[in-house]
Structures are given as C-alpha cells and as structure tokens.
Scaffold this motif. Structure first.
Motif, PDB file in Angstrom:
ATOM      1  N   ARG A   1      12.268  -4.182  14.089  1.00 61.61           N
ATOM      2  CA  ARG A   1      12.365  -3.645  15.535  1.00 61.61           C
ATOM      3  C   ARG A   1      11.190  -2.731  15.391  1.00 61.61           C
ATOM      4  O   ARG A   1      10.359  -2.590  16.675  1.00 61.61           O
ATOM      5  N   GLU A   2      10.771  -1.875  14.382  1.00 60.91           N
ATOM      6  CA  GLU A   2       9.742  -0.998  14.422  1.00 60.91           C
ATOM      7  C   GLU A   2       8.373  -1.701  14.570  1.00 60.91           C
ATOM      8  O   GLU A   2       7.581  -1.341  15.391  1.00 60.91           O
ATOM      9  N   LEU A   3       8.264  -3.085  13.955  1.00 61.07           N
ATOM     10  CA  LEU A   3       6.935  -3.629  14.112  1.00 61.07           C
ATOM     11  C   LEU A   3       6.997  -4.215  15.415  1.00 61.07           C
ATOM     12  O   LEU A   3       5.706  -4.224  16.142  1.00 61.07           O
ATOM     13  N   HIS A   4       8.035  -4.614  15.888  1.00 61.54           N
ATOM     14  CA  HIS A   4       7.883  -4.978  17.370  1.00 61.54           C
ATOM     15  C   HIS A   4       7.615  -3.987  18.303  1.00 61.54           C
ATOM     16  O   HIS A   4       6.844  -4.408  19.294  1.00 61.54           O
ATOM     17  N   ARG A   5       8.251  -2.878  18.441  1.00 60.97           N
ATOM     18  CA  ARG A   5       7.712  -1.576  18.913  1.00 60.97           C
ATOM     19  C   ARG A   5       6.240  -1.385  18.840  1.00 60.97           C
ATOM     20  O   ARG A   5       5.638  -0.997  20.129  1.00 60.97           O
ATOM     21  N   LYS A   6       5.893  -1.511  17.783  1.00 58.85           N
ATOM     22  CA  LYS A   6       4.471  -1.157  17.421  1.00 58.85           C
ATOM     23  C   LYS A   6       3.517  -2.215  18.340  1.00 58.85           C
ATOM     24  O   LYS A   6       2.424  -1.870  18.961  1.00 58.85           O
ATOM     25  N   HIS A   7       3.753  -3.373  18.127  1.00 59.88           N
ATOM     26  CA  HIS A   7       3.051  -4.453  18.769  1.00 59.88           C
ATOM     27  C   HIS A   7       2.945  -4.321  20.412  1.00 59.88           C
ATOM     28  O   HIS A   7       2.232  -4.700  20.866  1.00 59.88           O
ATOM     29  N   VAL A   8       4.298  -4.056  20.848  1.00 57.12           N
ATOM     30  CA  VAL A   8       4.333  -3.814  22.151  1.00 57.12           C
ATOM     31  C   VAL A   8       3.592  -2.552  22.646  1.00 57.12           C
ATOM     32  O   VAL A   8       2.815  -2.840  23.741  1.00 57.12           O
TER      33      VAL A   8
END
Length: 438
Positions: A235-242
């Motif tokens: 989730r953290e990586l996804h938020r970072k990518h977003v």
C-alpha cells in the motif's frame, strides 16, 4: 509488535503455570503414595504385634493345659500307686499271717524242740519275714517313686517336644505373615511405579501438546503479521507511485519551461547574430541591393527559427515520452524489488518457523527418551530391590528356622543328658516303645 511481545510473554506464563500445576500434581501424587506406604508399614507392624500377642497367649494356654495335665497325671499315678501299695500291704499281711501259722504248725508237730527254742525260732522267723517285707515295701516305694518321677520326666519331655512344635508353627506363621506382607508391599510398589509412570507420560504429553499449540499460535500470529506487513508495504509503495504520477505533470511543466527558456535564449542569440550579419551585409553590399539582401536574410532567419522551434518541440515531446517511460520502468522495478524482498522475508519466516518446529519436535523426542530411560532405570532398581528383599527375607527365614531347630535340639539333648544323670535311662526309647504299644 507490542501485541506480539505480549503474546510471547503470555505464552511463557502459560507454560510456567502449566509446569507448576503438573509439579503440584506430581507432588500430591507422591505424597499420596508415601502415605499409602506408611499406612501399609503401620498396618503390617500392628498385624505382627497382634500375631506375637496371639502366639504368647497360645503358648501360655498350652503351658497352663500342660500344668493341669501334669497334675492330673501325677494324681493318677499317685492314686494308682496308693492302690498298689494297699494291695501290696494287704498281701504282705496275708502272707505274714500264713507264714506265721505255717511255722507254728511245723513247730507244734516238732515235740522234741523245747518250747523256749520254739519261741526264739518263731521270733527270729517273724523278724526275718518283717525285714523281708520291709525291704519289699521299700523296693516297691522306690520303684513307684522312680516310675512316678520317670513318667513326670517323660511328660515334661513330651511337653517340650509339643512346645517345640508350637514354636515351629509360630515361627512358620510369623515368617509366612512377613512374606505375605512383603509380597503385598512389593505389589503396592509396582502399582505405585506404574501409576507414577502413567502420570509422568500423561503430564509430558500435556506439556508438549500445550507447547506445540502455543508455537502454532505464535507461528500463525507471525504469519498474519508478515502478511499484514506485506500489504502495508505494498500500500505504501502504491501511494508513493500514485503521488509520483500526480507529481509528474508538474515536473514535466518545469522541464518544458526550462526547454522553452533555452529556446528563447537561443532565439535571442540568433537574433543578435542576425542583426550583426545584417549590418555587416548592408555595409558590404551596395545600397541598391539592400532590399534583396534584407529579404534574403529575413527568410533565412525565419527558416532557421522555424527549424529551431521544430527541434525544440520535438525535444519537449521526446522528453515527455522519455520521462513517462522512465517513471513506469522505475515504478515497476520498485514493485519487483518489493515483491522479491517480501518473498525473501516470507521464505526466511517459513524457514525460521520450520526450524523452531523441528527443534521443538527434537526437544520433545529427547524429553520422551529421557523419561523412558528414567522410568526404565527406576523400574530396574525397584525389581532389584524386590529381589534383594526377597532373598534377604528367605535368608532370614532359613537362619531363624535353623537357629530355632538348633536351640530346640540343644534343649532336648540337655534334657536327655540330665535324665541320664538322674538315672532315668533313655527316655527316647521308652517314649517310642510306649507309642508302639499304643
């Protein structure tokens, strides 16, 4: 993590509480067995005391019966001997009277013997007869006394033999009672050992079951925590990518402005160069050709600026496409790296849990083998103890019986020697002859 640590501490407390509970149960079990052993020992001691008292009472009773029978025998012999003495004295009187009359008749027939001599002969014959009867009476009394004492002595010997038989019976009863008590004690000890063994195996099984259950819960919690951690990282990586995707247009705008500024600066430089070239061309070109030169220079400048604008526009498009592709590749690489890292962490966790489980199973196997060895050694010691005690009891029984027989034999020998010294002869043969007559 704090919840995980609390769980570990709680598991440790559960194990300690279980161990304390099992220890208390084992202590109570051993105390119960010890009380049973003490009760058995006390009961055995009481039974032996009762048996000893019973033997004393039985022997006292036999002694009293023997005393009564001895007095009865003495009275019978004395009564019989009084009758025999009375008959003997009566016969002596009759014999004395007959002899007296006979001697008188013989002397009356003898007319040649003087009267005085007849009287002397009669007196002397009376004295001889009285002396003979007195000797016969003394002999009878002596024989009766000897018979009386010999029969009393024989009765004492018979009672001694009977007392010996009773002592043998008593010692057999005592030794049989001891053997039965010892066998009951050994059966109780074997039963205690088996119940203790069953409790030990049951407790070990309960403790190991609890330990495996706690490890299962721990591993389940660790796996859940790892899965939750994986989801959180993703989730953290996804938020970072977003955020990066959201931030990308701003970054591209800044770069575009930078490119445009470079384009404008280039245009200004080219404009200055054009002006310098124009002035130079005007100076070297005749005035009549100025218009043509200016138009030519203007067209060249326009063409070059158009080419430059096209180049910069192409640069902007290539930059935007390159930046988008570079962002996608970087994000995909980060995703791959995260998945690889999480997979490695999961594999490490699985390996760690497998190692813990194998170590625990190996520990359980060692605990079981240690218990089996302890139970085997304890049972071997118990069986050796039982064998040693039975051998000691058998040895004690043989020694006591031998000592009893030796003492009784010495008593009989001493009694017979005393009988011989007193002049009663061999009472053994006399006793045997009477038994044969009976």
């Amino acid at each position: 993590m704090s919840g995980y640590k609390r769980m570990r501490r709680q598991h440790q407390k559960q194990l300690i509480a279980q161990e304390n509970k099992l220890k208390a149960e084992m202590d109570e079990h051993r105390l119960k067995l010890q009380k049973e052993v003490e009760t058995h020992a006390n009961n055995a001691s009481i039974e032996m005391e009762k048996l000893a008292k019973k033997h004393v009472i039985s022997m006292d009773k036999e002694v009293k019966i023997a005393a009564v029978e001895e007095r009865k025998l003495q009275q019978q012999i004395q009564t019989q001997q009084k009758k025999e003495l009375a008959v003997f004295l009566e016969n002596q009187k009759k014999q004395y009277k007959l002899c007296k009359e006979k001697i008188k008749e013989e002397l009356n027939e003898d007319h040649s013997t003087p009267k005085k001599e007849k009287q002397e002969r009669i007196s002397k014959h009376k004295e001889n007869l009285q002396h003979t009867q007195a000797e016969e009476e003394a002999q009878l009394l002596s024989d009766q006394r000897t018979y009386y004492e010999k029969n009393c002595r024989l009765f004492k010997r018979k009672f001694m033999q009977k007392r010996h038989e009773i002592e043998q019976q008593h010692i057999r009863e005592e030794l049989n009672k001891k053997k039965a008590q010892k066998e009951m004690e050994h059966a109780m000890l074997i039963r205690h050992d088996e119940s203790t063994r069953e409790l030990e195996y049951r407790q070990l099984q309960a403790l190991q079951k609890l330990r495996m259950e706690l490890i299962r819960l721990q591993h389940q919690t660790e796996l859940e925590n790892q899965l939750e951690y994986n989801k959180r990282r993703e989730r953290e990586l996804h938020r970072k990518h977003v955020m990066e995707l959201r931030q990308q247009p701003k970054n591209l705008k800044v770069i575009e402005l930078q490119i445009k500024k470079q384009f404008q600066d280039t245009c200004k430089v080219q404009t200055k160069q054009y002006k310098a070239l124009r002035n130079h061309q005007l100076e070297v070109t005749p005035k009549s050709e100025h218009k043509t030169v200016l138009k030519s220079l203007k067209d060249e400048q326009t063409r070059k600026l158009a080419i430059l604008a096209e180049q910069y526009e192409q640069s902007i498009n290539e930059m935007m496409a390159s930046q988008a592709l570079r962002l996608d590749e970087a994000q995909e690489a980060e995703c791959q790296a995260l998945r690889h890292q999480l997979q490695q962490e999961m594999e490490l966790l699985n390996a760690y849990q497998s190692k813990i489980k194998m170590q625990t199973e190996a520990q359980h196997e060692r605990e079981l083998q240690k218990l089996e060895q302890r139970v085997s050694v304890r049972r071997a010691h118990l069986e050796q103890k039982i064998e040693d005690e039975l051998e000691a009891l058998e040895k004690e029984s043989k020694e006591r019986i031998k000592n009893l027989f030796d003492r009784q034999e010495r008593e009989i020998e001493a009694f017979d020697l005393e009988s011989l010294r007193l002049g009663f002869g061999n009472l053994v043969s006399l006793d045997c002859s009477k038994d044969d007559c009976r």
